[in-house]
Design a protein around this motif. Structure first.
Motif, PDB file in Angstrom:
ATOM      1  N   LEU A  29       0.869  -1.169   0.000  1.00 33.81           N
ATOM      2  CA  LEU A  29       0.000   0.000   0.000  1.00 33.81           C
ATOM      3  C   LEU A  29       0.912   1.227   0.000  1.00 33.81           C
ATOM      4  O   LEU A  29       1.476   1.584   1.033  1.00 33.81           O
ATOM      5  CB  LEU A  29      -0.908   0.009   1.233  1.00 33.81           C
ATOM      6  CG  LEU A  29      -1.924  -1.123   1.338  1.00 33.81           C
ATOM      7  CD1 LEU A  29      -2.688  -1.039   2.652  1.00 33.81           C
ATOM      8  CD2 LEU A  29      -2.881  -1.095   0.168  1.00 33.81           C
ATOM      9  N   PRO A  30       1.072   1.867  -1.157  1.00 31.12           N
ATOM     10  CA  PRO A  30       2.036   2.964  -1.275  1.00 31.12           C
ATOM     11  C   PRO A  30       1.811   4.113  -0.296  1.00 31.12           C
ATOM     12  O   PRO A  30       2.758   4.749   0.134  1.00 31.12           O
ATOM     13  CB  PRO A  30       1.856   3.451  -2.715  1.00 31.12           C
ATOM     14  CG  PRO A  30       1.256   2.302  -3.436  1.00 31.12           C
ATOM     15  CD  PRO A  30       0.415   1.577  -2.426  1.00 31.12           C
ATOM     16  N   SER A  31       0.557   4.367   0.078  1.00 34.79           N
ATOM     17  CA  SER A  31       0.310   5.493   0.975  1.00 34.79           C
ATOM     18  C   SER A  31       0.157   5.076   2.432  1.00 34.79           C
ATOM     19  O   SER A  31      -0.283   5.871   3.262  1.00 34.79           O
ATOM     20  CB  SER A  31      -0.929   6.267   0.514  1.00 34.79           C
ATOM     21  OG  SER A  31      -2.030   5.403   0.396  1.00 34.79           O
ATOM     22  N   LEU A  32       0.546   3.842   2.765  1.00 35.00           N
ATOM     23  CA  LEU A  32       0.501   3.391   4.151  1.00 35.00           C
ATOM     24  C   LEU A  32       1.418   4.275   4.985  1.00 35.00           C
ATOM     25  O   LEU A  32       2.584   4.469   4.655  1.00 35.00           O
ATOM     26  CB  LEU A  32       0.963   1.929   4.244  1.00 35.00           C
ATOM     27  CG  LEU A  32       1.091   1.329   5.639  1.00 35.00           C
ATOM     28  CD1 LEU A  32      -0.263   1.281   6.336  1.00 35.00           C
ATOM     29  CD2 LEU A  32       1.702  -0.059   5.563  1.00 35.00           C
ATOM     30  N   GLY A  33       0.882   4.829   6.050  1.00 39.56           N
ATOM     31  CA  GLY A  33       1.709   5.691   6.891  1.00 39.56           C
ATOM     32  C   GLY A  33       0.944   6.218   8.091  1.00 39.56           C
ATOM     33  O   GLY A  33      -0.217   5.903   8.307  1.00 39.56           O
ATOM     34  N   ARG A  34       1.611   7.034   8.850  1.00 40.69           N
ATOM     35  CA  ARG A  34       1.060   7.670  10.054  1.00 40.69           C
ATOM     36  C   ARG A  34       0.489   9.018   9.656  1.00 40.69           C
ATOM     37  O   ARG A  34       1.177   9.858   9.108  1.00 40.69           O
ATOM     38  CB  ARG A  34       2.189   7.818  11.079  1.00 40.69           C
ATOM     39  CG  ARG A  34       2.002   8.847  12.175  1.00 40.69           C
ATOM     40  CD  ARG A  34       1.023   8.391  13.230  1.00 40.69           C
ATOM     41  NE  ARG A  34       1.150   9.178  14.451  1.00 40.69           N
ATOM     42  CZ  ARG A  34       0.488  10.308  14.678  1.00 40.69           C
ATOM     43  NH1 ARG A  34      -0.315  10.812  13.785  1.00 40.69           N
ATOM     44  NH2 ARG A  34       0.635  10.940  15.827  1.00 40.69           N
ATOM     45  N   ASP A  35      -0.807   9.206   9.898  1.00 41.31           N
ATOM     46  CA  ASP A  35      -1.446  10.500   9.664  1.00 41.31           C
ATOM     47  C   ASP A  35      -1.282  11.313  10.932  1.00 41.31           C
ATOM     48  O   ASP A  35      -1.581  10.829  12.021  1.00 41.31           O
ATOM     49  CB  ASP A  35      -2.916  10.290   9.329  1.00 41.31           C
ATOM     50  CG  ASP A  35      -3.630  11.573   8.950  1.00 41.31           C
ATOM     51  OD1 ASP A  35      -2.974  12.627   8.851  1.00 41.31           O
ATOM     52  OD2 ASP A  35      -4.849  11.522   8.765  1.00 41.31           O
ATOM     53  N   TYR A  36      -0.800  12.518  10.808  1.00 42.34           N
ATOM     54  CA  TYR A  36      -0.477  13.316  11.990  1.00 42.34           C
ATOM     55  C   TYR A  36      -1.690  14.036  12.545  1.00 42.34           C
ATOM     56  O   TYR A  36      -1.864  15.224  12.410  1.00 42.34           O
ATOM     57  CB  TYR A  36       0.662  14.295  11.674  1.00 42.34           C
ATOM     58  CG  TYR A  36       1.928  13.546  11.453  1.00 42.34           C
ATOM     59  CD1 TYR A  36       2.684  13.131  12.533  1.00 42.34           C
ATOM     60  CD2 TYR A  36       2.326  13.174  10.185  1.00 42.34           C
ATOM     61  CE1 TYR A  36       3.835  12.390  12.350  1.00 42.34           C
ATOM     62  CE2 TYR A  36       3.473  12.434   9.997  1.00 42.34           C
ATOM     63  CZ  TYR A  36       4.220  12.052  11.076  1.00 42.34           C
ATOM     64  OH  TYR A  36       5.348  11.315  10.892  1.00 42.34           O
ATOM     65  N   GLY A  37      -2.556  13.265  13.166  1.00 42.24           N
ATOM     66  CA  GLY A  37      -3.691  13.815  13.878  1.00 42.24           C
ATOM     67  C   GLY A  37      -3.565  13.450  15.339  1.00 42.24           C
ATOM     68  O   GLY A  37      -2.634  12.769  15.751  1.00 42.24           O
ATOM     69  N   ASP A  38      -4.493  13.910  16.126  1.00 44.60           N
ATOM     70  CA  ASP A  38      -4.520  13.553  17.536  1.00 44.60           C
ATOM     71  C   ASP A  38      -5.949  13.202  17.885  1.00 44.60           C
ATOM     72  O   ASP A  38      -6.802  14.093  17.880  1.00 44.60           O
ATOM     73  CB  ASP A  38      -4.011  14.695  18.400  1.00 44.60           C
ATOM     74  CG  ASP A  38      -3.838  14.285  19.855  1.00 44.60           C
ATOM     75  OD1 ASP A  38      -3.637  13.094  20.114  1.00 44.60           O
ATOM     76  OD2 ASP A  38      -3.932  15.169  20.725  1.00 44.60           O
ATOM     77  N   PRO A  39      -6.293  11.946  18.106  1.00 44.67           N
ATOM     78  CA  PRO A  39      -5.387  10.812  18.252  1.00 44.67           C
ATOM     79  C   PRO A  39      -4.801  10.387  16.903  1.00 44.67           C
ATOM     80  O   PRO A  39      -5.358  10.703  15.854  1.00 44.67           O
ATOM     81  CB  PRO A  39      -6.280   9.701  18.821  1.00 44.67           C
ATOM     82  CG  PRO A  39      -7.641  10.031  18.323  1.00 44.67           C
ATOM     83  CD  PRO A  39      -7.705  11.542  18.243  1.00 44.67           C
ATOM     84  N   PRO A  40      -3.677   9.659  16.954  1.00 46.17           N
ATOM     85  CA  PRO A  40      -3.029   9.267  15.716  1.00 46.17           C
ATOM     86  C   PRO A  40      -3.901   8.327  14.890  1.00 46.17           C
ATOM     87  O   PRO A  40      -4.648   7.513  15.434  1.00 46.17           O
ATOM     88  CB  PRO A  40      -1.758   8.550  16.164  1.00 46.17           C
ATOM     89  CG  PRO A  40      -1.937   8.238  17.596  1.00 46.17           C
ATOM     90  CD  PRO A  40      -2.965   9.169  18.127  1.00 46.17           C
TER      91      PRO A  40
END
Length: 62
Positions: A29-40
């Motif tokens: 999944l090319p866009s797999l990642g951590r989205d910088y929100g709170d909560p993560p």
């Protein structure tokens, strides 16, 4: 109000584990990642039909 460092660390760890586990089934999944929100949040992103089929196949085995 700051970022929950424990939750951030867990989110990063889960992204890495997902990348490894999906890769072991030849799924990327090319866009797999951590989205910088709170909560993560974990971004799984868009995928093509072949990737969606592969995910369904793997998940049906569980």
């Amino acid at each position: 109000m700051g970022i929950d460092l424990d939750a951030d660390k867990e989110a990063r760890s889960l992204v890495n584990e997902l990348r490894i586990l999906l890769g072991s089934h030849d799924i990327k999944l090319p866009s797999l990642g951590r989205d910088y929100g709170d909560p993560p949040l974990i971004t799984l992103g868009n995928c093509n039909l072949a990737t969606a089929r592969a995910l369904v196949t793997v998940l049906r085995r569980v």
